[in-house]
Design a protein around this motif. Structure first.
Motif, PDB file in Angstrom:
ATOM      1  N   PHE A 132       0.817  -1.216   0.000  1.00 24.96           N
ATOM      2  CA  PHE A 132       0.000   0.000   0.000  1.00 24.96           C
ATOM      3  C   PHE A 132       0.857   1.274   0.000  1.00 24.96           C
ATOM      4  CE2 PHE A 132      -3.068  -3.176   1.217  1.00 24.96           C
ATOM      5  CZ  PHE A 132      -4.290  -2.686   0.779  1.00 24.96           C
ATOM      6  N   HIS A 133       2.174   1.094  -0.092  1.00 27.47           N
ATOM      7  CA  HIS A 133       3.105   2.234  -0.175  1.00 27.47           C
ATOM      8  C   HIS A 133       2.888   3.208   0.988  1.00 27.47           C
ATOM      9  CE1 HIS A 133       3.893   0.692  -4.180  1.00 27.47           C
ATOM     10  NE2 HIS A 133       2.603   0.797  -4.464  1.00 27.47           N
ATOM     11  N   LEU A 134       2.916   2.657   2.199  1.00 25.37           N
ATOM     12  CA  LEU A 134       2.591   3.451   3.381  1.00 25.37           C
ATOM     13  C   LEU A 134       3.817   4.162   3.936  1.00 25.37           C
ATOM     14  CD1 LEU A 134       0.284   0.944   5.306  1.00 25.37           C
ATOM     15  CD2 LEU A 134      -0.375   2.696   3.642  1.00 25.37           C
ATOM     16  N   LYS A 135       3.604   5.389   4.348  1.00 28.28           N
ATOM     17  CA  LYS A 135       4.592   6.124   5.113  1.00 28.28           C
ATOM     18  C   LYS A 135       4.338   5.881   6.598  1.00 28.28           C
ATOM     19  CE  LYS A 135       4.816   9.765   1.599  1.00 28.28           C
ATOM     20  NZ  LYS A 135       4.553  11.203   1.307  1.00 28.28           N
ATOM     21  N   GLU A 136       5.265   6.294   7.419  1.00 26.87           N
ATOM     22  CA  GLU A 136       5.122   6.119   8.864  1.00 26.87           C
ATOM     23  C   GLU A 136       3.830   6.757   9.351  1.00 26.87           C
ATOM     24  OE1 GLU A 136       6.017   4.518  12.421  1.00 26.87           O
ATOM     25  OE2 GLU A 136       7.216   4.288  10.595  1.00 26.87           O
ATOM     26  N   GLY A 137       3.046   5.989  10.095  1.00 28.00           N
ATOM     27  CA  GLY A 137       1.797   6.503  10.652  1.00 28.00           C
ATOM     28  C   GLY A 137       0.594   6.339   9.745  1.00 28.00           C
ATOM     29  N   GLU A 138       0.800   5.909   8.498  1.00 32.26           N
ATOM     30  CA  GLU A 138      -0.323   5.725   7.578  1.00 32.26           C
ATOM     31  C   GLU A 138      -0.925   4.331   7.704  1.00 32.26           C
ATOM     32  OE1 GLU A 138       0.706   8.746   3.880  1.00 32.26           O
ATOM     33  OE2 GLU A 138       1.278   6.618   3.698  1.00 32.26           O
ATOM     34  N   LEU A 139      -2.184   4.203   7.296  1.00 39.24           N
ATOM     35  CA  LEU A 139      -2.908   2.938   7.353  1.00 39.24           C
ATOM     36  C   LEU A 139      -3.252   2.476   5.949  1.00 39.24           C
ATOM     37  CD1 LEU A 139      -5.465   3.908  10.158  1.00 39.24           C
ATOM     38  CD2 LEU A 139      -3.574   2.277  10.420  1.00 39.24           C
ATOM     39  N   PRO A 140      -3.282   1.160   5.719  1.00 42.47           N
ATOM     40  CA  PRO A 140      -3.766   0.681   4.426  1.00 42.47           C
ATOM     41  C   PRO A 140      -5.257   0.979   4.306  1.00 42.47           C
ATOM     42  CG  PRO A 140      -3.508  -1.157   5.944  1.00 42.47           C
ATOM     43  CD  PRO A 140      -2.936   0.050   6.627  1.00 42.47           C
ATOM     44  N   ARG A 141      -5.708   1.248   3.090  1.00 38.59           N
ATOM     45  CA  ARG A 141      -7.126   1.526   2.863  1.00 38.59           C
ATOM     46  C   ARG A 141      -7.691   0.456   1.939  1.00 38.59           C
ATOM     47  NH1 ARG A 141     -11.371   4.712   3.696  1.00 38.59           N
ATOM     48  NH2 ARG A 141     -12.378   5.985   2.103  1.00 38.59           N
ATOM     49  N   PHE A 142      -8.250  -0.573   2.549  1.00 42.70           N
ATOM     50  CA  PHE A 142      -8.876  -1.638   1.776  1.00 42.70           C
ATOM     51  C   PHE A 142     -10.158  -1.115   1.132  1.00 42.70           C
ATOM     52  CE2 PHE A 142      -6.283  -4.345   4.568  1.00 42.70           C
ATOM     53  CZ  PHE A 142      -5.768  -5.233   3.631  1.00 42.70           C
ATOM     54  N   ASP A 143     -10.431  -1.604  -0.062  1.00 40.09           N
ATOM     55  CA  ASP A 143     -11.678  -1.235  -0.730  1.00 40.09           C
ATOM     56  C   ASP A 143     -12.865  -1.998  -0.158  1.00 40.09           C
ATOM     57  OD1 ASP A 143     -10.524   0.534  -2.769  1.00 40.09           O
ATOM     58  OD2 ASP A 143      -9.588  -1.304  -3.532  1.00 40.09           O
ATOM     59  N   PHE A 144     -12.607  -3.209   0.329  1.00 42.62           N
ATOM     60  CA  PHE A 144     -13.696  -4.081   0.788  1.00 42.62           C
ATOM     61  C   PHE A 144     -13.137  -5.054   1.813  1.00 42.62           C
ATOM     62  CE2 PHE A 144     -16.068  -8.073   0.395  1.00 42.62           C
ATOM     63  CZ  PHE A 144     -17.393  -7.659   0.452  1.00 42.62           C
ATOM     64  N   VAL A 145     -13.787  -5.145   2.960  1.00 40.36           N
ATOM     65  CA  VAL A 145     -13.395  -6.088   4.008  1.00 40.36           C
ATOM     66  C   VAL A 145     -14.616  -6.913   4.381  1.00 40.36           C
ATOM     67  CG1 VAL A 145     -12.533  -6.377   6.349  1.00 40.36           C
ATOM     68  CG2 VAL A 145     -11.604  -4.556   4.917  1.00 40.36           C
ATOM     69  N   LEU A 146     -14.483  -8.222   4.314  1.00 37.09           N
ATOM     70  CA  LEU A 146     -15.576  -9.124   4.689  1.00 37.09           C
ATOM     71  C   LEU A 146     -15.339  -9.628   6.107  1.00 37.09           C
ATOM     72  CD1 LEU A 146     -18.137 -10.631   3.632  1.00 37.09           C
ATOM     73  CD2 LEU A 146     -16.613 -12.574   3.228  1.00 37.09           C
ATOM     74  N   LEU A 147     -16.349  -9.477   6.961  1.00 39.29           N
ATOM     75  CA  LEU A 147     -16.234  -9.855   8.368  1.00 39.29           C
ATOM     76  C   LEU A 147     -17.394 -10.743   8.791  1.00 39.29           C
ATOM     77  CD1 LEU A 147     -15.319  -6.304   9.717  1.00 39.29           C
ATOM     78  CD2 LEU A 147     -13.736  -8.252   9.546  1.00 39.29           C
ATOM     79  N   GLY A 148     -17.185 -11.468   9.862  1.00 36.52           N
ATOM     80  CA  GLY A 148     -18.244 -12.222  10.517  1.00 36.52           C
ATOM     81  C   GLY A 148     -18.313 -11.777  11.963  1.00 36.52           C
TER      82      GLY A 148
END
Length: 250
Positions: A132-148
């Protein structure tokens, strides 16, 4: 108003898991179309368990397997048990059997938790930071997360009372679940809450009480599933009538 926020919540109630799977597939396809149009790729994170199996089987069928541009979809995983991928307890193993083995997807990245969960969490976080090419302190931004959601309100491997639900900086964390007697590796709440869309699939009348709590946005969240509230994204619950009503449909 200071501290105010808007949560884009939708709840879809269906008679059975097959209808839930259809709804979930159409929502995922819409997210996919938007993501690829805007960014050229669709980044998703999938969960294990029994509830999403009908959804995975639907996506693995000829209609959906050919409809989605799998070559542009990157598949990650929400959590994993510290077991071999061939184990019946492996989330990756289940998703591979039900979905990945039947679709032309080549971009999937499992959590290698079978040897050392501490190292597995570190390596998966390193992978996410690179992908996700993250810099320090950044979070990945998923387009879709499936949860139960479990009957006790857990989601992923985030359990009630676990130190993991308080984690603010790490993207991936390892933890030992004493009630389950094994280690797990899981994405953290900051990652889940940075997604563009989080979708829960919930079935069974035994989930009715905890579902009612999870959907109460006015209550201070205490359950891990209740703490999934995307900051700049959609929160979608797809549930069956039994979970919604606490009764078995006639």
């Amino acid at each position: 108003m200071p501290g105010s926020r808007s949560i884009h919540l939708s709840v879809h109630i269906h008679k059975n898991p097959a209808a839930m799977a259809e709804r979930a597939a159409h929502i995922m396809a819409s997210c996919c179309e938007e993501a690829i149009a805007e960014r050229g790729v669709f980044n998703i994170a999938l969960s294990g368990g029994a509830t999403p199996v009908p959804f995975y089987r639907l996506l693995a069928g000829a209609d959906w397997a050919e409809r989605l541009p799998w070559e542009k979809i990157n598949i990650y995983f929400v959590d994993e048990r510290s077991v071999e991928p061939e184990s019946p307890e492996s989330n990756f193993g289940m998703i591979r059997r039900e979905l990945l083995s039947h679709i032309p997807a080549t971009h999937y990245f499992r959590i290698k938790a079978e040897n050392d969960p501490v190292e597995a969490a570190r390596q998966y976080e390193k992978l996410l930071r690179a992908d996700f090419h993250l810099k320090e302190g950044e979070l990945p931004r998923f387009d879709f997360v499936l949860l139960g959601m479990g009957q006790n309100g857990h989601t992923g491997s985030l359990s009630v009372g676990s130190p993991a639900i308080m984690e603010k900086k790490r993207l991936v964390i390892d933890q030992y679940l004493s009630e389950r007697k094994y280690d797990r590796v899981t994405l953290t709440l900051p990652v889940l809450n940075n997604a563009r869309c989080c979708m829960f699939l919930v079935t069974g009348r035994e989930k009715h009480e905890v579902l009612t709590r999870a959907l109460n946005l006015l209550e201070t969240p205490s359950l891990p599933a209740q703490m999934v509230r995307p900051t700049f994204g959609d929160l979608i619950w797809i549930v069956d009538e039994a979970a919604a009503t606490g009764r078995v449909p006639e």
